[in-house]
Design a protein around this motif. Structure first.
Motif, PDB file in Angstrom:
ATOM      1  N   ALA A 215     -25.750  44.340 -85.911  1.00 63.81           N
ATOM      2  CA  ALA A 215     -25.208  44.552 -87.258  1.00 63.81           C
ATOM      3  C   ALA A 215     -24.524  43.295 -87.799  1.00 63.81           C
ATOM      4  CB  ALA A 215     -24.218  45.716 -87.244  1.00 63.81           C
ATOM      5  N   PHE A 216     -24.071  42.415 -86.905  1.00 61.66           N
ATOM      6  CA  PHE A 216     -23.372  41.204 -87.333  1.00 61.66           C
ATOM      7  C   PHE A 216     -24.336  40.123 -87.833  1.00 61.66           C
ATOM      8  CE2 PHE A 216     -19.186  41.555 -84.696  1.00 61.66           C
ATOM      9  CZ  PHE A 216     -19.051  42.873 -85.109  1.00 61.66           C
ATOM     10  N   MET A 217     -25.640  40.356 -87.709  1.00 64.94           N
ATOM     11  CA  MET A 217     -26.619  39.320 -88.045  1.00 64.94           C
ATOM     12  C   MET A 217     -27.039  39.347 -89.518  1.00 64.94           C
ATOM     13  SD  MET A 217     -27.120  37.669 -85.246  1.00 64.94           S
ATOM     14  CE  MET A 217     -25.451  38.015 -84.661  1.00 64.94           C
ATOM     15  N   ARG A 218     -26.721  40.417 -90.236  1.00 64.59           N
ATOM     16  CA  ARG A 218     -27.211  40.545 -91.616  1.00 64.59           C
ATOM     17  C   ARG A 218     -26.703  39.400 -92.493  1.00 64.59           C
ATOM     18  NH1 ARG A 218     -29.818  44.251 -94.225  1.00 64.59           N
ATOM     19  NH2 ARG A 218     -29.591  45.802 -92.557  1.00 64.59           N
ATOM     20  N   GLY A 219     -27.599  38.861 -93.320  1.00 66.32           N
ATOM     21  CA  GLY A 219     -27.234  37.828 -94.272  1.00 66.32           C
ATOM     22  C   GLY A 219     -27.196  36.418 -93.714  1.00 66.32           C
ATOM     23  N   ARG A 220     -27.496  36.258 -92.430  1.00 61.17           N
ATOM     24  CA  ARG A 220     -27.405  34.933 -91.818  1.00 61.17           C
ATOM     25  C   ARG A 220     -28.783  34.286 -91.703  1.00 61.17           C
ATOM     26  NH1 ARG A 220     -24.074  35.346 -86.385  1.00 61.17           N
ATOM     27  NH2 ARG A 220     -24.210  33.093 -86.641  1.00 61.17           N
ATOM     28  N   LEU A 229     -32.986  39.158 -78.875  1.00 60.75           N
ATOM     29  CA  LEU A 229     -32.650  40.546 -79.204  1.00 60.75           C
ATOM     30  C   LEU A 229     -32.999  41.391 -77.992  1.00 60.75           C
ATOM     31  CD1 LEU A 229     -31.914  42.973 -80.967  1.00 60.75           C
ATOM     32  CD2 LEU A 229     -34.224  42.891 -81.928  1.00 60.75           C
ATOM     33  N   ASP A 230     -31.983  41.933 -77.350  1.00 61.41           N
ATOM     34  CA  ASP A 230     -32.167  42.735 -76.140  1.00 61.41           C
ATOM     35  C   ASP A 230     -32.078  44.224 -76.495  1.00 61.41           C
ATOM     36  OD1 ASP A 230     -32.520  43.036 -73.351  1.00 61.41           O
ATOM     37  OD2 ASP A 230     -30.357  43.289 -73.063  1.00 61.41           O
ATOM     38  N   GLU A 231     -32.645  45.078 -75.640  1.00 60.65           N
ATOM     39  CA  GLU A 231     -32.648  46.525 -75.866  1.00 60.65           C
ATOM     40  C   GLU A 231     -33.195  46.859 -77.252  1.00 60.65           C
ATOM     41  OE1 GLU A 231     -31.972  48.823 -73.645  1.00 60.65           O
ATOM     42  OE2 GLU A 231     -31.301  47.471 -72.067  1.00 60.65           O
ATOM     43  N   ALA A 232     -34.265  46.188 -77.626  1.00 64.01           N
ATOM     44  CA  ALA A 232     -34.801  46.317 -78.987  1.00 64.01           C
ATOM     45  C   ALA A 232     -35.348  47.703 -79.280  1.00 64.01           C
ATOM     46  CB  ALA A 232     -35.886  45.267 -79.208  1.00 64.01           C
ATOM     47  N   GLN A 233     -35.600  48.513 -78.259  1.00 61.54           N
ATOM     48  CA  GLN A 233     -36.095  49.871 -78.508  1.00 61.54           C
ATOM     49  C   GLN A 233     -35.058  50.699 -79.261  1.00 61.54           C
ATOM     50  OE1 GLN A 233     -35.217  48.799 -75.503  1.00 61.54           O
ATOM     51  NE2 GLN A 233     -33.854  50.284 -74.549  1.00 61.54           N
ATOM     52  N   ASN A 234     -33.782  50.277 -79.223  1.00 59.43           N
ATOM     53  CA  ASN A 234     -32.714  50.995 -79.910  1.00 59.43           C
ATOM     54  C   ASN A 234     -32.388  50.408 -81.281  1.00 59.43           C
ATOM     55  OD1 ASN A 234     -32.345  52.915 -77.887  1.00 59.43           O
ATOM     56  ND2 ASN A 234     -31.013  51.543 -76.714  1.00 59.43           N
ATOM     57  N   ALA A 235     -33.198  49.465 -81.739  1.00 56.05           N
ATOM     58  CA  ALA A 235     -33.058  48.964 -83.101  1.00 56.05           C
ATOM     59  C   ALA A 235     -33.886  49.841 -84.030  1.00 56.05           C
ATOM     60  CB  ALA A 235     -33.529  47.513 -83.190  1.00 56.05           C
ATOM     61  N   THR A 236     -33.355  50.165 -85.183  1.00 53.80           N
ATOM     62  CA  THR A 236     -34.119  50.910 -86.172  1.00 53.80           C
ATOM     63  C   THR A 236     -35.145  49.969 -86.807  1.00 53.80           C
ATOM     64  OG1 THR A 236     -32.624  50.371 -87.986  1.00 53.80           O
ATOM     65  CG2 THR A 236     -32.096  52.332 -86.664  1.00 53.80           C
ATOM     66  N   PRO A 237     -36.161  50.503 -87.479  1.00 56.89           N
ATOM     67  CA  PRO A 237     -37.113  49.628 -88.167  1.00 56.89           C
ATOM     68  C   PRO A 237     -36.428  48.672 -89.150  1.00 56.89           C
ATOM     69  CG  PRO A 237     -38.013  51.832 -88.024  1.00 56.89           C
ATOM     70  CD  PRO A 237     -36.597  51.916 -87.525  1.00 56.89           C
ATOM     71  N   THR A 245     -36.157  38.421 -89.623  1.00 59.90           N
ATOM     72  CA  THR A 245     -36.130  37.531 -90.787  1.00 59.90           C
ATOM     73  C   THR A 245     -34.901  36.627 -90.808  1.00 59.90           C
ATOM     74  OG1 THR A 245     -35.159  39.331 -92.115  1.00 59.90           O
ATOM     75  CG2 THR A 245     -37.554  39.035 -92.216  1.00 59.90           C
ATOM     76  N   ARG A 246     -34.094  36.649 -89.736  1.00 57.56           N
ATOM     77  CA  ARG A 246     -32.958  35.715 -89.614  1.00 57.56           C
ATOM     78  C   ARG A 246     -33.404  34.364 -89.055  1.00 57.56           C
ATOM     79  NH1 ARG A 246     -30.701  37.279 -93.226  1.00 57.56           N
ATOM     80  NH2 ARG A 246     -32.577  38.538 -93.403  1.00 57.56           N
ATOM     81  N   GLN A 247     -34.577  34.317 -88.448  1.00 57.07           N
ATOM     82  CA  GLN A 247     -35.016  33.114 -87.743  1.00 57.07           C
ATOM     83  C   GLN A 247     -35.194  31.956 -88.708  1.00 57.07           C
ATOM     84  OE1 GLN A 247     -38.456  33.785 -85.343  1.00 57.07           O
ATOM     85  NE2 GLN A 247     -38.377  31.793 -84.334  1.00 57.07           N
ATOM     86  N   GLY A 248     -34.528  30.825 -88.390  1.00 53.77           N
ATOM     87  CA  GLY A 248     -34.581  29.655 -89.255  1.00 53.77           C
ATOM     88  C   GLY A 248     -35.419  28.541 -88.655  1.00 53.77           C
ATOM     89  N   PHE A 249     -35.222  27.328 -89.173  1.00 56.24           N
ATOM     90  CA  PHE A 249     -35.975  26.168 -88.709  1.00 56.24           C
ATOM     91  C   PHE A 249     -35.587  25.799 -87.282  1.00 56.24           C
ATOM     92  CE2 PHE A 249     -35.854  25.582 -93.385  1.00 56.24           C
ATOM     93  CZ  PHE A 249     -37.219  25.636 -93.621  1.00 56.24           C
ATOM     94  N   ASN A 250     -36.573  25.303 -86.526  1.00 51.28           N
ATOM     95  CA  ASN A 250     -36.378  24.869 -85.142  1.00 51.28           C
ATOM     96  C   ASN A 250     -35.690  25.945 -84.301  1.00 51.28           C
ATOM     97  OD1 ASN A 250     -36.582  22.965 -82.986  1.00 51.28           O
ATOM     98  ND2 ASN A 250     -34.403  22.522 -83.207  1.00 51.28           N
ATOM     99  N   SER A 251     -36.138  27.172 -84.465  1.00 48.43           N
ATOM    100  CA  SER A 251     -35.555  28.283 -83.708  1.00 48.43           C
ATOM    101  C   SER A 251     -36.643  29.051 -82.968  1.00 48.43           C
ATOM    102  CB  SER A 251     -34.803  29.241 -84.636  1.00 48.43           C
ATOM    103  OG  SER A 251     -33.636  28.640 -85.136  1.00 48.43           O
TER     104      SER A 251
END
Length: 338
Positions: A215-220, A229-237, A245-251
């Motif tokens: 939840a802390f990743m929004r907007g970054r 991202l670990d335990e991704a099965q517990n992330a909602t769509p 969509t947070r992934q930036g350049f050289n990441s």
């Protein structure tokens, strides 16, 4: 189409006992081979001959560099590279070498773990999907530490959904970080195995390593970062789309999860299950499927995973509980600890 590759040494291991290795190559790529003095002639369609030429070129180069294939190893490698066009013989061999990850020396223990390490090295977005104890998280953290210490990235971002495993913990006292820590403790555990405790504290203070719920990743925008991202099965769509969509350049980003251990509320779809359908076939994105053969914990864990798979098949469990990646074009024929 015909082609030939120079093979001056190691021809015995290339063919294998009763020609079993060369048969894997021929059957997997729909080609035929013929030994001519110190070269191997390849005949088949253009795509199969081109792929065989690359594989045999890697083999010849590795032999000339002094590499020795142990009994059965080459056969396993050939089965992978003939069925997965994005894997390479050299990549599988080199990914299996023991290497330093911080204070820890680690070598992938299974063929799938090798493919996983190779996929992370070659791609900017990798999904490691499969049961607990197969090394998905552990190896991802190891690769992140290696990237940080070799200055290929400037920070590590470790995140996971703050979802309880089938129980309600209620109000947690303390600061915001103290409330978050129980959810991300497995990520800390992997870090402490690879980096000295004092150094970790300094890296955390400087935000060179950041551990936070999703939840802390929004907007970054996460530039120059290695994101897990670990335990991704517990992330909602919605959360899955947001973090991807947070992934930036050289990441780089590695997403790990086990679709058989979803702790979301009943009726909520797992973002990990959905994303496999959404991103299937996109160049630059790799899916690596682990199974019970890759479990590297206590021997009973492997048996437990297999028993649950049999039970789910018998009871007609939902698609979330029986997800397989056999339709994936890249890493599907799949075969390190989460």
């Amino acid at each position: 189409m015909k082609s030939s590759v120079q093979i001056s040494r190691g021809i015995e291991s290339l063919f294998g006992t009763r020609d079993e290795n060369i048969r894997v190559l021929e059957d997997g790529l729909n080609i035929r081979t013929r030994l001519l003095n110190d070269s191997l002639e390849i005949e088949g369609d253009e795509e199969g001959v081109a792929r065989a030429t690359v594989i045999l070129g890697d083999y010849a180069a590795l032999m000339s560099e002094g590499h020795h294939f142990n009994n059965g190893d080459l056969n396993s490698f050939l089965r992978v590279v003939t069925s997965d066009s994005e894997s390479s013989l050299r990549g599988l061999v080199e990914s299996g070498k023991q290497r330093s990850f911080g204070k820890k020396m680690i070598a992938p223990k299974t063929m799938t773990q090798r493919r996983y390490v190779e996929a992370i090295e070659k791609n900017d977005l990798v999904f490691g999907v499969g049961p607990a104890g197969t090394g998905k998280t552990y190896l991802a953290v190891a690769m992140a530490v290696s990237a940080l210490f070799s200055k290929r990235v400037s920070r590590i971002v470790l995140t996971r959904p703050a979802v309880e495993a089938g129980e309600r913990l209620g109000f947690l006292p303390g600061t915001l970080q103290e409330k978050v820590d129980p959810y991300v403790r497995p990520l800390y555990d992997a870090l402490y195995e690879m980096i000295e405790a004092e150094k970790i504290e300094k890296l955390l203070e400087r935000n060179t390593i950041e551990v936070a719920p999703i939840a802390f990743m929004r907007g970054r925008t996460l530039n120059d970062s290695f994101i897990i991202l670990d335990e991704a099965q517990n992330a909602t769509p919605e959360q899955m789309k947001m973090i991807l969509t947070r992934q930036g350049f050289n990441s780089k980003m590695v997403v790990t999860g086990d679709p058989t251990q979803v702790d979301l509320n009943t009726g909520q779809r797992s973002g990990l299950v959905e994303v496999i359908d959404v991103l299937r076939g996109i160049d630059g994105i790799r899916f690596v499927q682990f199974d019970e053969r890759d479990v590297v914990r206590h021997s009973l864990v492997q048996k437990i995973v297999k028993a649950y798979e049999r039970y789910n098949e018998l009871t007609g469990a939902s698609r979330q509980l029986s997800l397989k990646l056999t339709e994936q074009p890249a890493d599907n024929p799949a075969t390190p600890a989460a």
